[in-house]
Every structure is written in C-alpha cells, then in structure tokens.
Design a protein around this motif. Structure first.
Motif: not given
Length: 536
Positions: A68, A107, A114, A146, A150
């Motif tokens: 990331l 995000f 995350i 993930v 990203a």
C-alpha cells in the motif's frame, strides 16, 4: 484470518498472538511457531497457545503495508521498510505537504484493519519529518481488502512541495516618534522567518509612512522575487497608505485581512506577477501567525489567492484562548523555574586517536571546564553535567564547578544513555531543559539566553534551536517538559534529531552565529579551529 487458542501440536506454522516468557524461553508476539518451539514448550508443560491462523487469501501485515505504501511513493517522500505492520513516509526535504483528503478518507473506510494517518493539509515539514504512516492492525488482512484500499490512493494523494530559494525586498516604514528599536526588532523578526524558508532579504529600506513614499519604494523593489512591507502603523483599511501605495505603484490588491489570529491585518497583492505581502504588526514577534502560512506557501510555489486565505479560518485561531491553559502566565508568576542546562560530557572521544577532546586545553583551561563556565553565565536555572564515571580525569577537572555531576553508567552504549541519565536527574521544578554538548567551544551564555528568550510553548515554541547564518540548525537545543519522556526514551547514538524533526510544528528557530555548528571531535577539527581562531 482466524484468531484464538489451539492445542500446542496444531500451532505449527501459525503466528503467536501474545508474547511468551517462561523459565528462560522467550517468544515474541508475531513469532511464527516452529517445530523446535513446540518441543521446548512441551518441556514446560504448555498445552495450548493463542495464535493467528492465516487464510489462503490473506496478506501478511508487513507485505500489505509495503504494498500500500508503494502507491504513495512520491518525490521527496521516502518509504521506510515495514515493521510490525507499519510503514512510515518520511520527508527528504523541507516544504509544504499537500493532501487529497477525500482519497485518504476513502482509504480508511475500506476496512478498519487498514489505516493511514497523515499530517494536516498544508503542513510545513522539514527533512526527516514523518508525513504519514500506514498501519495494518492485525497480523494479516484479506487480499481483496488490500486491492480495494490501494485503488483509493491517487497519484497526488501525498505531495511535498519543496521550498525554493527566493529573494525579497523588505520595506519598513516609520512615523514621527517611532522608536528605532522597533524598526530593528521588526527587521530581525522578518529575517528569522526568512532564513528558515530559504528566503534571502535582498535589501531593506526604511521610508516615511506615507502613500507616496511607499509607492516609490515598491517601484524600486522590482528586482526581488517578492516584496514585504512592515508598517509603523497597522493597516486598518484596504485604502490605507500601504495598500494604496501598492496600487499607485501599478500593483493590484488581492486580499485585505485574513481570518487568522494573530495575523488579521495582513494584506496581499501582486505587482508585475510577483507577490507583495503586507505584514501585520504581530510579525515583530517570533510567535506563529498567519503570515507564516502565507510565506510558506509562496516559498513552496503554491498559489495564495483571496479564497485560499478565506479557507485558513478553520484552524486559524492561533492565539491563547480562555478554554486553553496559558503557561506563559504561569511562568511569569514564578511557579516554574528557568530552563535547566544539561551538558553532555560522557563521550569516549574515540575519534580523537588517543587524546580525550574534553581534556584538551584552550587558553589553559580544559574544554569541558571552559564550556561549563561559559554556560553558567547564562540566565538558565542551573547546570547538570553528564559524565562517564569511568573517566575520572573529566570528573577531576570539573571539581569546584557550580554544577551537578550526573554519572551515566552505561555511557558506552551511546548518546541516548547520557540523555536518559541527565533527564532522570533533572530537578523536579525544571519546566524545560537545554541540551548542550561539551565539545562546542564557541557556544556562549548569549546563545543560551537566546533560546530562553525564544521559548514560548503557549505560542508554538516548545522546542527552540539555533540556526546559523547558512540556514543550518545547530546546538544547543531547548525542550519543554512535555518532551522529557521522549528524550529519555531515545536509543542508540542518534540523539534527538528525529524528535525535533517530528515536532517541527512546535519548533522555533532563533538566528545565531556560526559557532552553534562548531564541534571539536577529531584532531583535524581541532587544528582547523585553532588555525581560524589564531587568524581572527
């Protein structure tokens, strides 16, 4: 990922959830269980462990964080190696940070496991400042999460706009009876701000506080990249003499006033495509104000428009308010002692090829004794000297010195050991500490007093450091009491540079001479310094 207890024999290859320490066997949290671990644990009659079991599509924490962070790699931003699921993004130069806040928020909404945390938009940073950190909270996260996270990161999610060298013409104005000392104070304050940004004052002109004289001075300043005006009288209207002088000189007034306090009376204009900044009177103080935000953006090549200044109102209350403690008043009432000096003199002088640098004499006085006596002439509240108890020669030359000697018994492990010993021995009333190095022969009591004068934690100056004429930060450095624990927790031999860089928003630089950069830790440094001293 599955998380929970398993029979010991079934934990092979899984990740230990909690650290294990029993009868000399230590297994760290996050350790992957091996066959030999199981054998040793059975010998201790352990029957089960709490572990994390990865699923086939899981990405290990460090791998996820690194993947990331790669999407945020940008010029002047360095990505660290992952550790414990964390990757930090570090500025490799000084400048202004810009963010895409919507991407950062998106995000952080993908999965609570995350995360990314950043400095605020338009934050000023120095080399070494951490601008963001990505943290994967569990030991692993699903691959699809993930990928989703990203996808939220844009190419310009984090950008660092570096300060570029520029020149400025400073115009000071005077009225009848205006004290010359205020002109000097204003010029010194502007120079102090400028040097930290790479802004060179090409010239300084003092003119009467009239519309015609200001207009003429502006016309004469055309060779500089920008013009700064600091008036003897506050600008109270868009038609006041300084803004009117700008218009008379052929310029354009783009903004009068700003929703930042202190800094309300700033005005902004342009002449032949170059910015002109009308500085409010609060610029005579080194305290943070709205002018700093404007100058930082201009030096980083960022536009500062009418609307940009309007947006500064959110977060623009920079002065003390009743809802916040006012430590300046506490200091004035005498409830907190003056900053205490911590002189570090426990080094082993390895680079001196056999001689001990602190025992070498200057004018017949050992360097360490000479440094201590110079610092004792300052307004500091006291002096403690950290020594290596194995070096009795240093201790002997300090006999009779009006200072507390603090032994650092693990001094050989690095500079951090001296800092830890010194901080732990500070008097309880110390509200701040000035950390000085014993091998700096040109540091004076005036340098210490300049740090004390600049210390004002209520106005964003909780760390105060000297800056040399070449723009480099030097020593000694003053730290408010809030940083005592952080300084005492440092490790190795790197000192407090990382802490200072990370706390750049609370750092004030005070201009001093080149002596704040001079340290004598090699024979070559001694020879060069003595030669320069003899020729001066």
């Amino acid at each position: 990922m599955k998380f929970g207890p398993l029979p010991l024999r079934e934990t092979l290859g899984h990740t230990l959830a909690h650290s294990f320490h029993q009868d000399g066997l230590r297994l760290a949290k996050g350790h992957v269980i091996r066959a030999e671990d199981i054998t040793r644990l059975e010998a201790l009659f352990v029957t089960e462990l709490t572990v994390a079991q990865f699923c086939p599509d899981d990405v290990e924490e460090n791998a996820a964080a690194a993947e990331l962070a790669a999407g945020l790699a940008a010029p002047l931003i360095r990505v660290t190696e992952p550790l414990n699921g964390r990757v930090n993004l570090i500025a490799t130069g000084a400048g202004v940070l810009r963010l895409d806040a919507s991407s950062i928020t998106a995000f952080n909404t993908v999965d609570p496991s995350i995360t990314i945390a950043t400095l605020p938009d338009y934050a000023r940073v120095n080399e070494g400042t951490m601008v963001a950190t990505i943290k994967i909270i569990p030991y692993a996260v699903p691959r699809d999460k993930v990928v989703q996270a990203a996808a939220k990161l844009s190419a310009d999610c984090l950008t660092l706009h570096p300060f570029r060298p520029k020149t400025a013409q400073l115009i000071l104005t005077r009225t009848s009876g205006f004290k010359p000392s205020l002109l000097d104070k204003g010029e010194a304050a502007v120079r102090a701000r400028a040097v930290t940004l790479g802004l060179s004052l090409e010239g300084v002109e003092t003119v009467p506080h009239t519309q015609n004289d200001i207009a003429a001075a502006i016309r004469r300043a055309g060779g500089a990249d920008m013009v700064l005006i600091l008036g003897a009288s506050a600008t109270s209207d868009s038609n006041d003499v300084a803004p009117a002088g700008l218009v008379d000189a052929g310029g354009r007034l783009t903004r009068f006033g700003m929703p930042v306090d202190p800094g309300n009376l700033l005005f902004l204009g342009e002449l032949a495509g170059k910015p002109l900044v009308g500085l409010p009177g609060c610029c005579r103080s080194p305290a943070l104000n709205g002018v700093d935000w404007v100058l930082e953006r201009l030096m980083a090549g960022l536009p500062v428009s009418h609307d940009d200044i309007a947006l500064m109102g959110v977060g623009g209350l920079l002065k003390e308010v009743p809802a916040r403690p006012q430590p300046r008043r506490i200091r004035k009432s005498g409830k907190s002692a003056a900053p205490h000096i911590l002189l570090l003199a426990a080094g082993q002088s390895r680079r001196m090829q056999g001689a001990h640098k602190l025992l070498r004499e200057i004018d017949g006085v050992p360097l360490v004794r000479r440094t201590a006596e110079r610092l004792l002439r300052s307004r500091a509240g006291g002096l403690s000297i950290v020594i290596n108890p194995q070096n009795t020669a240093v201790e002997k030359v300090l006999e009779g010195c009006n200072a507390q000697l603090v032994p650092a018994r693990d001094a050989s492990s690095g500079l951090a050991a001296s800092l830890r010993a010194g901080i732990n021995a500070l008097p309880p009333e110390a509200g701040a500490v000035i950390i000085a190095l014993a091998d700096m022969p040109e540091v004076t009591a005036d340098d210490i007093d300049a740090l004390i004068n600049g210390y004002d934690p209520a106005r964003g100056a909780a760390i105060v450091a000297p800056v040399a004429p070449n723009g480099k930060r030097g020593n000694p450095v003053l730290f408010d009491k809030r940083y005592f624990e952080s300084v005492a927790s440092l490790e190795g031999d790197s000192g407090a540079k990382s802490l200072i860089d990370a706390e750049s928003d609370n750092l004030r630089l005070v201009p001093r001479g080149a002596g704040v950069l001079v340290d004598l830790d090699t024979p070559e440094a001694w020879d060069n310094w003595l030669e320069e001293r003899a020729s001066s």
